[in-house]
Design an enzyme around this catalytic site. Structure first.
Site, mmCIF file in Angstrom:
data_model
loop_
_atom_site.group_PDB
_atom_site.id
_atom_site.type_symbol
_atom_site.label_atom_id
_atom_site.label_comp_id
_atom_site.label_asym_id
_atom_site.label_seq_id
_atom_site.Cartn_x
_atom_site.Cartn_y
_atom_site.Cartn_z
ATOM 1 N N TYR A 88 8.460 30.773 17.886
ATOM 2 C CA TYR A 88 9.208 30.503 16.659
ATOM 3 C C TYR A 88 8.322 29.795 15.627
ATOM 4 O O TYR A 88 8.771 28.885 14.914
ATOM 5 C CB TYR A 88 10.446 29.646 16.952
ATOM 6 C CG TYR A 88 11.458 30.258 17.907
ATOM 7 C CD1 TYR A 88 11.391 31.605 18.290
ATOM 8 C CD2 TYR A 88 12.487 29.494 18.434
ATOM 9 C CE1 TYR A 88 12.308 32.150 19.178
ATOM 10 C CE2 TYR A 88 13.419 30.041 19.312
ATOM 11 C CZ TYR A 88 13.317 31.363 19.685
ATOM 12 O OH TYR A 88 14.237 31.904 20.562
ATOM 13 N N THR B 296 16.533 27.317 16.571
ATOM 14 C CA THR B 296 15.606 26.833 15.538
ATOM 15 C C THR B 296 14.528 27.841 15.154
ATOM 16 O O THR B 296 13.482 27.451 14.642
ATOM 17 C CB THR B 296 14.958 25.503 15.983
ATOM 18 O OG1 THR B 296 14.157 25.762 17.146
ATOM 19 C CG2 THR B 296 16.009 24.446 16.295
ATOM 20 N N ASP C 296 17.268 24.590 20.809
ATOM 21 C CA ASP C 296 16.542 25.694 21.434
ATOM 22 C C ASP C 296 15.360 26.079 20.555
ATOM 23 O O ASP C 296 15.534 26.383 19.367
ATOM 24 C CB ASP C 296 17.464 26.907 21.607
ATOM 25 C CG ASP C 296 16.718 28.068 22.249
ATOM 26 O OD1 ASP C 296 16.243 27.901 23.390
ATOM 27 O OD2 ASP C 296 16.571 29.122 21.606
HETATM 28 N N1 LIG Z 1 15.020 33.888 23.808
HETATM 29 C C1 LIG Z 1 15.142 34.900 23.021
HETATM 30 O O1 LIG Z 1 14.627 35.958 23.306
HETATM 31 C C2 LIG Z 1 15.958 34.705 21.799
HETATM 32 C C3 LIG Z 1 16.132 35.740 20.945
HETATM 33 C C4 LIG Z 1 16.907 35.517 19.855
HETATM 34 C C5 LIG Z 1 17.449 34.294 19.669
HETATM 35 N N2 LIG Z 1 17.251 33.262 20.513
HETATM 36 C C6 LIG Z 1 17.819 31.924 20.292
HETATM 37 O O2 LIG Z 1 19.162 32.056 19.976
HETATM 38 C C7 LIG Z 1 19.357 31.500 18.661
HETATM 39 C C8 LIG Z 1 20.406 32.301 17.960
HETATM 40 O O3 LIG Z 1 19.985 33.632 17.751
HETATM 41 P P1 LIG Z 1 19.776 34.213 16.312
HETATM 42 O O4 LIG Z 1 19.330 33.116 15.405
HETATM 43 O O5 LIG Z 1 18.967 35.440 16.432
HETATM 44 O O6 LIG Z 1 21.204 34.722 15.928
HETATM 45 P P2 LIG Z 1 22.689 34.154 15.737
HETATM 46 O O7 LIG Z 1 22.847 32.760 16.177
HETATM 47 O O8 LIG Z 1 23.553 35.203 16.292
HETATM 48 O O9 LIG Z 1 22.834 34.228 14.165
HETATM 49 C C9 LIG Z 1 22.130 33.374 13.316
HETATM 50 C C10 LIG Z 1 22.457 33.798 11.904
HETATM 51 O O10 LIG Z 1 23.856 33.571 11.684
HETATM 52 C C11 LIG Z 1 24.028 32.913 10.454
HETATM 53 N N3 LIG Z 1 25.151 31.990 10.615
HETATM 54 C C12 LIG Z 1 25.282 30.926 11.432
HETATM 55 N N4 LIG Z 1 26.495 30.357 11.295
HETATM 56 C C13 LIG Z 1 27.154 31.076 10.363
HETATM 57 C C14 LIG Z 1 28.438 30.980 9.770
HETATM 58 N N5 LIG Z 1 29.322 30.001 10.114
HETATM 59 N N6 LIG Z 1 28.793 31.883 8.830
HETATM 60 C C15 LIG Z 1 27.935 32.872 8.456
HETATM 61 N N7 LIG Z 1 26.690 33.007 8.975
HETATM 62 C C16 LIG Z 1 26.311 32.122 9.924
HETATM 63 C C17 LIG Z 1 22.740 32.207 10.168
HETATM 64 O O11 LIG Z 1 22.490 32.197 8.789
HETATM 65 P P3 LIG Z 1 22.437 30.798 7.954
HETATM 66 O O12 LIG Z 1 21.073 30.255 8.161
HETATM 67 O O13 LIG Z 1 22.714 31.255 6.565
HETATM 68 O O14 LIG Z 1 23.512 29.927 8.520
HETATM 69 C C18 LIG Z 1 21.685 33.048 10.876
HETATM 70 O O15 LIG Z 1 21.093 33.974 9.986
HETATM 71 C C19 LIG Z 1 17.987 31.530 17.986
HETATM 72 O O16 LIG Z 1 17.869 30.610 16.924
HETATM 73 C C20 LIG Z 1 17.135 31.194 19.158
HETATM 74 O O17 LIG Z 1 17.138 29.796 19.363
HETATM 75 C C21 LIG Z 1 16.519 33.467 21.578
#
Ligand SMILES: NC(=O)c1ccc[n+]([C@@H]2O[C@H](COP(=O)([O-])OP(=O)(O)OC[C@H]3O[C@@H](n4cnc5c(N)ncnc54)[C@H](OP(=O)(O)O)[C@@H]3O)[C@@H](O)[C@H]2O)c1
Length: 267
Positions: A66, A20, A61
Protein backbone atom coordinates in the site's frame (compact mmCIF):
# COMPACT_ATOMS: atom_id res chain seq x y z
CA UNK A 1 -18.83 -0.71 19.15
CA UNK A 2 -18.78 -4.07 20.87
CA UNK A 3 -15.43 -5.76 20.28
CA UNK A 4 -15.22 -9.28 18.87
CA UNK A 5 -12.62 -12.03 19.28
CA UNK A 6 -10.06 -12.39 16.50
CA UNK A 7 -9.98 -16.18 16.27
CA UNK A 8 -8.38 -17.84 19.28
CA UNK A 9 -5.71 -15.20 19.69
CA UNK A 10 -7.21 -13.37 22.67
CA UNK A 11 -7.16 -10.16 20.62
CA UNK A 12 -10.43 -8.20 20.53
CA UNK A 13 -11.20 -6.15 17.43
CA UNK A 14 -13.84 -3.64 16.48
CA UNK A 15 -16.28 -5.15 13.96
CA UNK A 16 -15.43 -2.24 11.66
CA UNK A 17 -11.75 -1.77 10.81
CA UNK A 18 -9.98 0.96 8.87
CA UNK A 19 -8.34 0.01 5.57
CA UNK A 20 -5.41 2.21 4.64
CA UNK A 21 -4.62 1.59 0.97
CA UNK A 22 -5.70 5.11 0.06
CA UNK A 23 -3.41 6.85 2.53
CA UNK A 24 -0.33 5.46 0.78
CA UNK A 25 -1.12 4.51 -2.79
CA UNK A 26 -3.04 6.11 -5.64
CA UNK A 27 -1.95 3.98 -8.59
CA UNK A 28 -3.42 0.71 -9.96
CA UNK A 29 -6.45 0.89 -7.65
CA UNK A 30 -10.05 0.02 -8.48
CA UNK A 31 -11.95 2.79 -6.74
CA UNK A 32 -14.55 4.92 -8.53
CA UNK A 33 -12.61 7.56 -10.41
CA UNK A 34 -9.60 5.25 -10.65
CA UNK A 35 -6.06 6.46 -10.09
CA UNK A 36 -4.78 9.92 -9.63
CA UNK A 37 -6.59 11.05 -6.49
CA UNK A 38 -4.36 13.06 -4.18
CA UNK A 39 -2.85 11.18 -1.27
CA UNK A 40 -4.02 12.74 2.00
CA UNK A 41 -1.83 15.15 3.98
CA UNK A 42 -0.57 14.13 7.41
CA UNK A 43 -3.24 16.34 9.02
CA UNK A 44 -5.88 14.54 6.98
CA UNK A 45 -4.60 11.12 8.07
CA UNK A 46 -4.55 12.27 11.70
CA UNK A 47 -8.17 13.36 11.29
CA UNK A 48 -9.06 9.91 9.93
CA UNK A 49 -7.33 8.20 12.86
CA UNK A 50 -8.93 10.55 15.38
CA UNK A 51 -12.38 9.89 13.89
CA UNK A 52 -11.75 6.15 13.82
CA UNK A 53 -10.72 6.20 17.48
CA UNK A 54 -13.70 8.36 18.38
CA UNK A 55 -16.24 5.90 16.90
CA UNK A 56 -14.51 2.94 18.57
CA UNK A 57 -12.44 1.46 15.74
CA UNK A 58 -9.27 -0.23 16.97
CA UNK A 59 -8.20 -2.21 13.89
CA UNK A 60 -5.90 -0.79 11.20
CA UNK A 61 -5.17 -2.79 8.07
CA UNK A 62 -2.05 -1.95 6.08
CA UNK A 63 0.53 -3.63 3.83
CA UNK A 64 3.90 -3.02 2.19
CA UNK A 65 2.00 -3.05 -1.11
CA UNK A 66 0.00 0.00 0.00
CA UNK A 67 2.80 2.41 -0.88
CA UNK A 68 3.67 4.70 2.06
CA UNK A 69 0.80 3.45 4.26
CA UNK A 70 2.88 1.54 6.84
CA UNK A 71 5.45 4.29 7.14
CA UNK A 72 2.86 7.04 7.53
CA UNK A 73 0.87 5.12 10.15
CA UNK A 74 4.02 4.37 12.13
CA UNK A 75 5.23 7.96 12.05
CA UNK A 76 1.86 9.50 12.90
CA UNK A 77 0.98 7.10 15.72
CA UNK A 78 4.40 7.82 17.24
CA UNK A 79 4.16 11.61 16.78
CA UNK A 80 0.52 12.03 17.85
CA UNK A 81 0.67 10.14 21.13
CA UNK A 82 -2.73 11.49 22.15
CA UNK A 83 -4.13 9.00 19.61
CA UNK A 84 -3.34 6.37 22.22
CA UNK A 85 0.01 5.16 20.93
CA UNK A 86 0.84 1.88 19.29
CA UNK A 87 -0.91 -0.26 21.89
CA UNK A 88 -4.32 1.35 21.43
CA UNK A 89 -4.45 -0.22 17.98
CA UNK A 90 -4.57 -3.70 16.55
CA UNK A 91 -2.25 -3.52 13.53
CA UNK A 92 -2.59 -5.98 10.67
CA UNK A 93 -0.03 -5.92 7.87
CA UNK A 94 0.95 -8.30 5.08
CA UNK A 95 3.92 -9.82 3.29
CA UNK A 96 4.63 -11.34 -0.10
CA UNK A 97 3.53 -8.52 -2.42
CA UNK A 98 5.63 -5.51 -3.37
CA UNK A 99 4.13 -2.68 -5.40
CA UNK A 100 6.41 -0.55 -7.55
CA UNK A 101 4.88 2.94 -7.94
CA UNK A 102 7.16 3.69 -10.91
CA UNK A 103 5.70 0.89 -13.03
CA UNK A 104 2.38 0.53 -11.12
CA UNK A 105 2.99 -3.21 -11.03
CA UNK A 106 3.20 -5.74 -8.22
CA UNK A 107 5.65 -8.56 -7.86
CA UNK A 108 5.24 -11.48 -5.49
CA UNK A 109 7.75 -13.50 -3.50
CA UNK A 110 6.66 -15.91 -0.77
CA UNK A 111 10.06 -17.43 -0.04
CA UNK A 112 10.77 -17.68 3.71
CA UNK A 113 13.76 -15.33 3.45
CA UNK A 114 11.66 -12.63 1.79
CA UNK A 115 8.79 -13.05 4.27
CA UNK A 116 11.22 -12.61 7.19
CA UNK A 117 12.82 -9.54 5.59
CA UNK A 118 9.44 -7.99 4.81
CA UNK A 119 8.17 -8.41 8.36
CA UNK A 120 11.37 -6.94 9.83
CA UNK A 121 10.91 -3.94 7.52
CA UNK A 122 7.25 -3.61 8.58
CA UNK A 123 8.37 -3.44 12.22
CA UNK A 124 10.74 -0.58 11.34
CA UNK A 125 8.19 1.29 9.25
CA UNK A 126 5.45 0.91 11.84
CA UNK A 127 7.87 1.85 14.68
CA UNK A 128 6.92 -1.16 16.76
CA UNK A 129 8.47 -4.30 18.18
CA UNK A 130 5.48 -6.51 17.40
CA UNK A 131 2.60 -6.85 14.96
CA UNK A 132 -0.86 -8.13 15.77
CA UNK A 133 -1.39 -9.90 12.46
CA UNK A 134 0.73 -10.66 9.41
CA UNK A 135 -1.12 -12.04 6.39
CA UNK A 136 0.34 -13.45 3.19
CA UNK A 137 -0.70 -11.08 0.42
CA UNK A 138 -1.84 -13.67 -2.10
CA UNK A 139 -1.52 -13.25 -5.85
CA UNK A 140 -4.19 -15.92 -6.38
CA UNK A 141 -2.05 -19.03 -5.83
CA UNK A 142 -3.66 -19.46 -2.42
CA UNK A 143 -3.15 -23.22 -2.08
CA UNK A 144 0.42 -23.24 -3.40
CA UNK A 145 1.41 -20.36 -1.14
CA UNK A 146 0.13 -22.16 1.95
CA UNK A 147 1.23 -25.68 1.09
CA UNK A 148 4.47 -25.30 -0.83
CA UNK A 149 6.17 -21.92 -0.57
CA UNK A 150 7.31 -22.23 3.06
CA UNK A 151 5.70 -18.87 3.82
CA UNK A 152 3.34 -20.11 6.54
CA UNK A 153 6.26 -21.82 8.27
CA UNK A 154 8.15 -18.51 8.11
CA UNK A 155 5.22 -16.75 9.77
CA UNK A 156 4.98 -19.48 12.42
CA UNK A 157 8.63 -18.95 13.22
CA UNK A 158 8.08 -15.18 13.56
CA UNK A 159 5.04 -15.80 15.77
CA UNK A 160 7.00 -18.16 18.01
CA UNK A 161 9.49 -15.32 18.60
CA UNK A 162 6.66 -12.92 19.51
CA UNK A 163 7.13 -10.80 16.40
CA UNK A 164 3.48 -11.26 15.45
CA UNK A 165 0.54 -12.42 17.55
CA UNK A 166 -1.42 -13.97 14.67
CA UNK A 167 -0.66 -15.18 11.16
CA UNK A 168 -2.67 -15.89 8.06
CA UNK A 169 -3.44 -15.13 4.46
CA UNK A 170 -5.56 -12.76 2.43
CA UNK A 171 -7.14 -15.18 -0.04
CA UNK A 172 -8.49 -14.63 -3.53
CA UNK A 173 -10.89 -17.58 -3.80
CA UNK A 174 -13.39 -19.72 -1.94
CA UNK A 175 -11.05 -22.70 -2.38
CA UNK A 176 -8.32 -20.58 -0.83
CA UNK A 177 -10.54 -19.75 2.14
CA UNK A 178 -11.29 -23.45 2.67
CA UNK A 179 -7.60 -24.38 2.41
CA UNK A 180 -6.71 -21.56 4.81
CA UNK A 181 -9.00 -22.95 7.50
CA UNK A 182 -7.39 -26.38 7.20
CA UNK A 183 -3.85 -24.99 7.21
CA UNK A 184 -4.29 -22.35 9.91
CA UNK A 185 -6.64 -24.03 12.41
CA UNK A 186 -3.77 -26.15 13.68
CA UNK A 187 -1.63 -23.10 14.46
CA UNK A 188 -4.04 -21.78 17.10
CA UNK A 189 -3.47 -18.24 15.86
CA UNK A 190 -4.82 -18.24 12.32
CA UNK A 191 -6.52 -15.39 10.49
CA UNK A 192 -8.05 -15.34 7.02
CA UNK A 193 -8.89 -12.17 5.12
CA UNK A 194 -11.50 -12.76 2.45
CA UNK A 195 -14.30 -11.29 0.44
CA UNK A 196 -17.65 -12.29 1.93
CA UNK A 197 -21.09 -12.25 0.33
CA UNK A 198 -23.60 -12.57 3.17
CA UNK A 199 -26.31 -13.97 0.91
CA UNK A 200 -24.08 -16.86 -0.26
CA UNK A 201 -24.73 -19.99 1.85
CA UNK A 202 -21.22 -21.27 1.08
CA UNK A 203 -19.66 -18.08 2.46
CA UNK A 204 -21.79 -18.32 5.60
CA UNK A 205 -20.78 -21.97 6.02
CA UNK A 206 -17.08 -21.12 5.67
CA UNK A 207 -17.43 -18.26 8.16
CA UNK A 208 -19.03 -20.67 10.64
CA UNK A 209 -16.32 -23.28 10.02
CA UNK A 210 -13.61 -20.65 10.51
CA UNK A 211 -15.18 -19.50 13.75
CA UNK A 212 -15.69 -23.03 15.08
CA UNK A 213 -12.09 -23.98 14.34
CA UNK A 214 -10.67 -20.80 15.83
CA UNK A 215 -9.63 -19.00 12.64
CA UNK A 216 -10.44 -15.29 12.73
CA UNK A 217 -12.27 -13.85 9.70
CA UNK A 218 -11.48 -10.37 8.37
CA UNK A 219 -13.60 -9.23 5.43
CA UNK A 220 -12.15 -7.06 2.64
CA UNK A 221 -13.84 -5.16 -0.19
CA UNK A 222 -17.22 -5.25 1.59
CA UNK A 223 -18.25 -2.06 -0.24
CA UNK A 224 -17.04 -3.47 -3.58
CA UNK A 225 -14.14 -1.01 -3.47
CA UNK A 226 -16.57 1.92 -3.38
CA UNK A 227 -19.02 0.60 -5.98
CA UNK A 228 -21.65 -0.65 -3.50
CA UNK A 229 -25.03 0.95 -4.12
CA UNK A 230 -26.02 1.07 -0.44
CA UNK A 231 -22.95 1.08 1.83
CA UNK A 232 -24.94 1.04 5.08
CA UNK A 233 -26.92 -2.05 3.99
CA UNK A 234 -23.69 -3.83 2.97
CA UNK A 235 -22.07 -3.03 6.30
CA UNK A 236 -25.07 -4.23 8.28
CA UNK A 237 -25.41 -7.43 6.24
CA UNK A 238 -21.74 -8.38 6.63
CA UNK A 239 -21.23 -7.47 10.26
CA UNK A 240 -24.48 -9.07 11.37
CA UNK A 241 -22.76 -12.41 10.71
CA UNK A 242 -21.42 -13.23 14.20
CA UNK A 243 -18.62 -15.34 12.70
CA UNK A 244 -16.99 -12.34 11.03
CA UNK A 245 -14.49 -10.69 13.35
CA UNK A 246 -14.25 -7.43 11.43
CA UNK A 247 -15.11 -5.76 8.14
CA UNK A 248 -12.19 -3.64 6.93
CA UNK A 249 -13.49 -0.57 5.09
CA UNK A 250 -11.12 1.76 3.28
CA UNK A 251 -11.88 5.47 3.25
CA UNK A 252 -10.32 8.91 3.13
CA UNK A 253 -13.50 10.55 4.35
CA UNK A 254 -14.09 11.05 8.10
CA UNK A 255 -17.82 11.51 7.42
CA UNK A 256 -17.86 8.04 5.86
CA UNK A 257 -16.19 6.61 8.98
CA UNK A 258 -18.96 8.17 11.10
CA UNK A 259 -21.71 6.95 8.73
CA UNK A 260 -20.25 3.44 8.59
CA UNK A 261 -20.01 3.28 12.39
CA UNK A 262 -23.61 4.49 12.65
CA UNK A 263 -24.66 1.71 10.27
CA UNK A 264 -22.85 -0.73 12.55
CA UNK A 265 -24.57 0.50 15.67
CA UNK A 266 -27.92 -0.51 14.20
CA UNK A 267 -26.80 -4.15 13.79
N1 LIG B 1 -5.35 -8.13 1.25
C1 LIG B 1 -5.83 -7.81 0.10
O1 LIG B 1 -5.55 -8.47 -0.88
C2 LIG B 1 -6.75 -6.64 0.05
C3 LIG B 1 -7.29 -6.27 -1.13
C4 LIG B 1 -8.14 -5.21 -1.11
C5 LIG B 1 -8.39 -4.58 0.06
N2 LIG B 1 -7.82 -4.95 1.22
C6 LIG B 1 -8.07 -4.24 2.49
O2 LIG B 1 -9.44 -4.06 2.63
C7 LIG B 1 -9.68 -2.64 2.70
C8 LIG B 1 -10.99 -2.35 2.03
O3 LIG B 1 -10.94 -2.67 0.65
P1 LIG B 1 -11.09 -1.56 -0.45
O4 LIG B 1 -10.53 -0.28 0.06
O5 LIG B 1 -10.59 -2.12 -1.72
O6 LIG B 1 -12.64 -1.47 -0.64
P2 LIG B 1 -13.95 -1.13 0.21
O7 LIG B 1 -13.70 -0.99 1.65
O8 LIG B 1 -14.95 -2.08 -0.28
O9 LIG B 1 -14.34 0.28 -0.39
C9 LIG B 1 -13.58 1.43 -0.15
C10 LIG B 1 -14.20 2.54 -0.95
O10 LIG B 1 -15.52 2.78 -0.43
C11 LIG B 1 -15.70 4.16 -0.25
N3 LIG B 1 -16.53 4.33 0.94
C12 LIG B 1 -16.28 3.99 2.22
N4 LIG B 1 -17.32 4.29 3.02
C13 LIG B 1 -18.27 4.84 2.22
C14 LIG B 1 -19.56 5.37 2.45
N5 LIG B 1 -20.12 5.40 3.69
N6 LIG B 1 -20.26 5.87 1.40
C15 LIG B 1 -19.73 5.86 0.15
N7 LIG B 1 -18.49 5.38 -0.13
C16 LIG B 1 -17.78 4.87 0.90
C17 LIG B 1 -14.34 4.75 -0.09
O11 LIG B 1 -14.30 6.03 -0.66
P3 LIG B 1 -14.03 7.35 0.26
O12 LIG B 1 -12.56 7.43 0.43
O13 LIG B 1 -14.61 8.44 -0.58
O14 LIG B 1 -14.76 7.13 1.54
C18 LIG B 1 -13.43 3.81 -0.88
O15 LIG B 1 -13.21 4.29 -2.19
C19 LIG B 1 -8.48 -1.98 2.04
O16 LIG B 1 -8.29 -0.63 2.43
C20 LIG B 1 -7.41 -2.89 2.53
O17 LIG B 1 -7.04 -2.53 3.84
C21 LIG B 1 -7.01 -5.98 1.23
Amino acid sequence: MELRPLGKSGILVSPLGLGTVKIGRNRAVKYPGGDGFALPTDDHVVDLLRTAAHVGINLLDTAPAYGTSEDRLGALLEREDWLGGRDRWVICTKAGEEFDPATAESRYDFSPHTIHASVERSLRRLRTDHLDAVLLHSDGRDGWIMQESGAVEALESLASRGVTRTIGISVKSIEGWRAAIDRLATTGRGIVMTEFAPDEPEHQALALDSFTRGVGVLVKKGLASGHASDPASSIRAITSCPHVSSLIVGTLNPDHIRANAAAMSSV
